[in-house]
Structures are given as C-alpha cells and as structure tokens.
Write a protein that holds these residues in place. Structure first.
Motif, PDB file in Angstrom:
ATOM      1  N   PRO A 261       0.842  -1.200   0.000  1.00 44.48           N
ATOM      2  CA  PRO A 261       0.000   0.000   0.000  1.00 44.48           C
ATOM      3  C   PRO A 261       0.875   1.246   0.000  1.00 44.48           C
ATOM      4  O   PRO A 261       2.114   1.151   0.002  1.00 44.48           O
ATOM      5  CB  PRO A 261      -0.768  -0.138   1.320  1.00 44.48           C
ATOM      6  CG  PRO A 261       0.211  -0.826   2.222  1.00 44.48           C
ATOM      7  CD  PRO A 261       0.955  -1.807   1.332  1.00 44.48           C
TER       8      PRO A 261
ATOM      9  N   PRO B 204       0.709   2.063  -5.047  1.00 43.40           N
ATOM     10  CA  PRO B 204      -0.340   2.710  -5.849  1.00 43.40           C
ATOM     11  C   PRO B 204       0.186   3.687  -6.895  1.00 43.40           C
ATOM     12  O   PRO B 204      -0.308   3.706  -8.034  1.00 43.40           O
ATOM     13  CB  PRO B 204      -1.193   3.422  -4.794  1.00 43.40           C
ATOM     14  CG  PRO B 204      -1.009   2.618  -3.549  1.00 43.40           C
ATOM     15  CD  PRO B 204       0.420   2.149  -3.596  1.00 43.40           C
ATOM     16  N   ASP B 205       1.173   4.513  -6.524  1.00 43.91           N
ATOM     17  CA  ASP B 205       1.638   5.563  -7.437  1.00 43.91           C
ATOM     18  C   ASP B 205       3.127   5.462  -7.759  1.00 43.91           C
ATOM     19  O   ASP B 205       3.713   6.394  -8.314  1.00 43.91           O
ATOM     20  CB  ASP B 205       1.344   6.944  -6.849  1.00 43.91           C
ATOM     21  CG  ASP B 205       1.916   7.112  -5.449  1.00 43.91           C
ATOM     22  OD1 ASP B 205       2.663   6.213  -4.991  1.00 43.91           O
ATOM     23  OD2 ASP B 205       1.624   8.139  -4.805  1.00 43.91           O
TER      24      ASP B 205
ATOM     25  N   SER C 209       4.493   1.359 -10.158  1.00 44.46           N
ATOM     26  CA  SER C 209       3.094   1.589  -9.773  1.00 44.46           C
ATOM     27  C   SER C 209       2.310   0.337 -10.125  1.00 44.46           C
ATOM     28  O   SER C 209       2.764  -0.488 -10.937  1.00 44.46           O
ATOM     29  CB  SER C 209       2.512   2.798 -10.510  1.00 44.46           C
ATOM     30  OG  SER C 209       2.367   2.504 -11.900  1.00 44.46           O
ATOM     31  N   TYR C 210       1.141   0.159  -9.536  1.00 44.22           N
ATOM     32  CA  TYR C 210       0.333  -1.010  -9.869  1.00 44.22           C
ATOM     33  C   TYR C 210       0.082  -1.082 -11.378  1.00 44.22           C
ATOM     34  O   TYR C 210       0.132  -2.149 -11.981  1.00 44.22           O
ATOM     35  CB  TYR C 210      -1.014  -0.960  -9.156  1.00 44.22           C
ATOM     36  CG  TYR C 210      -0.980  -0.967  -7.650  1.00 44.22           C
ATOM     37  CD1 TYR C 210       0.076  -1.533  -6.947  1.00 44.22           C
ATOM     38  CD2 TYR C 210      -2.031  -0.402  -6.919  1.00 44.22           C
ATOM     39  CE1 TYR C 210       0.084  -1.533  -5.556  1.00 44.22           C
ATOM     40  CE2 TYR C 210      -2.033  -0.410  -5.532  1.00 44.22           C
ATOM     41  CZ  TYR C 210      -0.974  -0.963  -4.859  1.00 44.22           C
ATOM     42  OH  TYR C 210      -0.971  -0.966  -3.489  1.00 44.22           O
TER      43      TYR C 210
ATOM     44  N   THR D 187      -5.325   1.718   0.733  1.00 44.68           N
ATOM     45  CA  THR D 187      -4.868   2.162  -0.594  1.00 44.68           C
ATOM     46  C   THR D 187      -4.495   0.988  -1.481  1.00 44.68           C
ATOM     47  O   THR D 187      -4.437   1.126  -2.707  1.00 44.68           O
ATOM     48  CB  THR D 187      -3.660   3.108  -0.473  1.00 44.68           C
ATOM     49  OG1 THR D 187      -2.558   2.419   0.144  1.00 44.68           O
ATOM     50  CG2 THR D 187      -4.016   4.338   0.348  1.00 44.68           C
ATOM     51  N   LEU D 188      -4.250  -0.159  -0.898  1.00 43.00           N
ATOM     52  CA  LEU D 188      -4.028  -1.389  -1.651  1.00 43.00           C
ATOM     53  C   LEU D 188      -5.317  -2.193  -1.774  1.00 43.00           C
ATOM     54  O   LEU D 188      -5.727  -2.564  -2.885  1.00 43.00           O
ATOM     55  CB  LEU D 188      -2.957  -2.247  -0.958  1.00 43.00           C
ATOM     56  CG  LEU D 188      -2.824  -3.711  -1.411  1.00 43.00           C
ATOM     57  CD1 LEU D 188      -2.451  -3.799  -2.885  1.00 43.00           C
ATOM     58  CD2 LEU D 188      -1.788  -4.432  -0.547  1.00 43.00           C
TER      59      LEU D 188
ATOM     60  N   GLU E 114      -8.441  -1.554  -1.572  1.00 42.06           N
ATOM     61  CA  GLU E 114      -9.587  -0.994  -2.284  1.00 42.06           C
ATOM     62  C   GLU E 114      -9.228  -0.536  -3.696  1.00 42.06           C
ATOM     63  O   GLU E 114     -10.078   0.033  -4.392  1.00 42.06           O
ATOM     64  CB  GLU E 114     -10.155   0.177  -1.473  1.00 42.06           C
ATOM     65  CG  GLU E 114     -10.666  -0.259  -0.103  1.00 42.06           C
ATOM     66  CD  GLU E 114     -11.087   0.901   0.791  1.00 42.06           C
ATOM     67  OE1 GLU E 114     -11.130   2.053   0.295  1.00 42.06           O
ATOM     68  OE2 GLU E 114     -11.345   0.662   1.984  1.00 42.06           O
ATOM     69  N   ASP E 115      -8.015  -0.801  -4.133  1.00 41.68           N
ATOM     70  CA  ASP E 115      -7.562  -0.331  -5.440  1.00 41.68           C
ATOM     71  C   ASP E 115      -8.001  -1.295  -6.538  1.00 41.68           C
ATOM     72  O   ASP E 115      -7.631  -2.478  -6.533  1.00 41.68           O
ATOM     73  CB  ASP E 115      -6.041  -0.192  -5.439  1.00 41.68           C
ATOM     74  CG  ASP E 115      -5.530   0.490  -6.690  1.00 41.68           C
ATOM     75  OD1 ASP E 115      -5.417  -0.188  -7.729  1.00 41.68           O
ATOM     76  OD2 ASP E 115      -5.248   1.706  -6.631  1.00 41.68           O
TER      77      ASP E 115
ATOM     78  N   THR F 105      -7.131  -1.448  -9.679  1.00 41.48           N
ATOM     79  CA  THR F 105      -6.021  -1.940 -10.499  1.00 41.48           C
ATOM     80  C   THR F 105      -5.315  -3.098  -9.805  1.00 41.48           C
ATOM     81  O   THR F 105      -4.972  -4.109 -10.431  1.00 41.48           O
ATOM     82  CB  THR F 105      -5.017  -0.809 -10.789  1.00 41.48           C
ATOM     83  OG1 THR F 105      -5.692   0.250 -11.466  1.00 41.48           O
ATOM     84  CG2 THR F 105      -3.872  -1.302 -11.645  1.00 41.48           C
ATOM     85  N   ALA F 106      -5.087  -2.959  -8.503  1.00 41.49           N
ATOM     86  CA  ALA F 106      -4.448  -4.042  -7.744  1.00 41.49           C
ATOM     87  C   ALA F 106      -5.328  -5.283  -7.723  1.00 41.49           C
ATOM     88  O   ALA F 106      -4.828  -6.414  -7.844  1.00 41.49           O
ATOM     89  CB  ALA F 106      -4.156  -3.570  -6.320  1.00 41.49           C
ATOM     90  N   GLN F 107      -6.628  -5.100  -7.591  1.00 42.33           N
ATOM     91  CA  GLN F 107      -7.538  -6.246  -7.597  1.00 42.33           C
ATOM     92  C   GLN F 107      -7.505  -6.974  -8.935  1.00 42.33           C
ATOM     93  O   GLN F 107      -7.463  -8.205  -8.992  1.00 42.33           O
ATOM     94  CB  GLN F 107      -8.956  -5.782  -7.261  1.00 42.33           C
ATOM     95  CG  GLN F 107      -9.120  -5.298  -5.832  1.00 42.33           C
ATOM     96  CD  GLN F 107     -10.473  -4.650  -5.590  1.00 42.33           C
ATOM     97  OE1 GLN F 107     -11.362  -4.714  -6.432  1.00 42.33           O
ATOM     98  NE2 GLN F 107     -10.626  -4.008  -4.441  1.00 42.33           N
TER      99      GLN F 107
END
Length: 257
Positions: free
Chosen positions: A7, A35-36, A82-83, A106-107, A109-110, A112-114
């Motif tokens: 995250p 995330p970024d 980034s993811y 931040t991980l 609920e993302d 892109t990560a999911q």
C-alpha cells in the motif's frame, strides 16, 4: 520477477520482510509495486511508536525488524513500480503482505491491484498472501465467473479471534486501529468462499514461529496459492511460498527439456 504489492504506507514489516528475505537469499528477482510508484514504508507503530506496555507483544521483533531494515535498503524497494506499470506477462509470482493501519486501504480498495491479482491468480502463478492481504484475494474477481478468485479454494487469513483480541486490548487509546473495516477479515474472506468450511482458522492459541522453528506457524496451501494468518506465521509462509516458486520453476524447466 516476483512482485510484492504494497500500500502507500502502513503494512506490517514482518509480513513483507520475512518472505522477501527468503526469496532474495534464494537469488530470486523481487520487485515492489505501490499505488503511485512511490516508496512505501511500514506501519511506524510496529517499528517505532509502539503500544505502551503491550509493546513487547505487539511490536515487530528484533530479528524481523532487522530484515525490514535490509528490505528498505534494497535498490528495488527504493524504486517501486506503480500497480498500473506491472505487466502480468512478465511475472513469475505475486505476494501480498497485510497490516492494520488505515494506509492498507490504498491497496485493498484499489481496482487496479484487484485486477492484477486476479490476472496472476487465474494464470496459475505462485501467489502468497497473509493477514489483511488475503482481503485483496477475496475482492479480486475471476473475469470468467464474476466470483472471487478464492471461490472454490481453501484459505486462511487474519482470524476474528486474533483481530478482536488485539482490538479489545488497545481500543481504549487506539480506537479502531485494529479494526481496518467494521467487518472482520475472517468474515469478509469467508463470504467470498464457496463453502465456509474452506476457511481454516488454525490452532486457537497461535504461537509465533521463528527462523529456527518455522513449524510453529500455520499456513494453508491450495495449489499455487498459500496463505497465512498473522506475522507469527511468516517464517513458515516464507518457506512455503519459496517452495511454490521453486516448484513452478522446476515444472517450467521440465517442459522446456
């Protein structure tokens, strides 16, 4: 390469550093994604701030803190992707640590990560997750079924007993620190499974494992996926995940031969 999804901040240092150290010491290429694409540090309460008189029980132990120190000095850690930059076709595995701090959202609920987790999982690559990290697996949807990728799988995660015990011990001064979400991790993960019996809680009185005694930990292995409950399982988790990765490499070499 194997990617650790982190995250923006607030993950558990043991859950990231112990598996990372096992993989790096085995000579494997381990990268990080946030995330970024900015460097993500662990939960400072676990590394520095502490828990008052409960610190000897709840803070990161000395050996695991040293492993986290090694991790933060790794050039790959200091230059994460980034993811969105992670290409599933270039991966040989994926690992997701957990943690209680608000930054974990931040991980978890993302989107892109999911999606990334779902792509890697359905491709059959070695995947590991621990504690809250299993929530990402529960929330990752198989595009072919619309169900969680864990549907039909056996898993563990942070148990309700562990989560609620830590919360009750600290809530008078830490509030909801140990309750990242109103629903417990165990309840949300179990709801994503095909059968509630597929959630395995392990021994009701967990004992922390060590590098010398990884057998004290508890993990659940289902095919190419391995999961664990809390930092106290991470030496066993590291060994089991490394075994998954090596098995995958051996199978690939055999097919090429």
């Amino acid at each position: 390469m194997i990617v650790f999804l982190l995250p923006a901040s607030g993950y558990d240092p043991t859950e990231a550093a112990v598996p990372w150290a096992a993989l790096r010491d085995a000579g494997l290429d381990v990268r990080f994604a946030t995330p970024d694409g900015r460097v993500a540090l662990a939960d400072r309460r676990l590394t520095d701030t502490g828990f008052s008189w409960l610190s000897p029980w709840l803070m990161t132990r000395r050996a695991e803190l040293a492993a986290y120190g090694r991790l933060t000095e790794d050039p790959r850690f200091r230059a994460p992707l980034s993811y969105a930059e992670v290409e599933p076709a270039h991966l040989t595995g994926l690992f997701v640590p957990g943690g209680h701090a608000p930054g974990m959202r931040t991980l978890l609920e993302d989107a892109t990560a999911q999606r990334l987790f779902a792509q890697v999982f359905t491709a059959g690559l070695p995947v590991g997750a621990v504690c809250h990290g299993v929530l990402l697996a529960a929330r990752a949807k198989d595009p072919g079924t619309g169900l969680s990728v864990l549907h039909g799988r056996r898993t563990t995660a942070l148990t309700a007993l562990l989560e609620l015990t830590a919360w009750n011990l600290t809530r008078m001064w830490l509030g909801r620190y140990y309750r990242t979400y109103r629903t417990t991790v165990q309840a949300e993960v179990t709801a994503a499974l095909a059968d509630p019996a597929h959630f395995l809680a392990g021994p009701p009185l967990p004992v922390r494992d060590t590098a010398a005694r990884p057998g004290r930990g508890f993990t659940v292995r289902d095919g190419h996926y391995v999961s664990a409950r809390w930092p106290g399982d991470c030496h066993r988790l590291a060994a089991d995940y490394l075994d998954l990765v090596r098995s995958r490499h051996a199978d690939g070499a055999a097919r090429e031969a």
